[in-house]
Scaffold this active site. Sequence first.
Site: not given
Length: 372
Positions: A171, A271, A257, A254
Amino acid sequence: MLTIIQSPSKYIQGAGALEKVGKYALMLANSYLVVADSFVMNLTQATLEKSFQISSVQAYFEIFRGECCKKEINRLGKILQRHGCKGVVGVGGGKALDTAKAIAFYNKVPVIIVPTAASNDAPTSALSVIYTEDGAFEEYLMYPSNPDMVIMDSTIVANAPLRLLISGMGDALSTYFEARACYEARAVSMAGGQSTLAALNLARLCYETLLEEGLKAKAAVEAGVAIKAVDHIIEANTYLSGIGFESSGLAGAHAIHNGLTVLEECHSMLHGEKVAFGTLAQLVLENAKQEELETVLDFCVQIGLPVTLDQIGIQDNDDLKGKIMKVAKASCAKDDTIHNMPFEVTEDQVYAAIMAADRIGHKWLKNYNIVL
């Protein structure tokens, strides 16, 4: 446009910090709803109860059921109201913490965030990622302020499963590259303005810390020992990444993602694992320099982060093109952060970037004699 940087009122990190939660909680309120999943509750409840008792703080403990969705937020909010709690303490991982923030926001009470792993940069931020009950991304819930306190017990974090620390590095890996893209695009960050130099440089420091300390921290946790590198990675994963992404902005990694969450086979991935692959895809999308791409690939392989689609659960079969087009379409949703890239992005470009990143990842794994 104004430049804006924001952060929690207090960030507290160190060994044994869990024992001090009551002391710091009393500064804000005298009664709290404490939210954690069943595993984390078993791990922390006795220590927290003692800490609250010492500081004469009343606490009610309730199990978080696993998904940061509107139904769960509403359920826990009603429990807070029934007990008349004046604050919320969220303990555990990203979804539990995001849920605690949402409960506090809707009930207009302070929130204290107590992560038990450095698995993502959610703890410091003034937002929650809201999912459907089935685990698909639904929306970002934005708050007017950051958590009142973030308390990191580094002993507990260092003893959490290694996969969580590695996911946190995945992340955090995206932070600088997304911040850089947003800075170039003069995009509006999660803080509501353009990035400050301070935020951009915190994002850069996050990346530099990962490269310098990541492998050492992984080795230490594998050996069951604590060294300074572990403390540095906890701070990078949580504080540097948190301030860096929120006050500089999110972009392609992101968004990709979020696109991956539409595929059921990706739901078992953490995540940060999906964000790490999204970072590679963003670098391909923006045609990053080869040296930079290779540095990121080396880091991911050495740390244990995915660099191919099959490593995040997506098999190469007859349905692959259709699946990745679904991911690309979801990544390019009207309000998603892919549009913070410093150029116009289309679904076809995202599809191409994902497919190319996958092939590059496969070729790079051969350098390490890894065959999937």
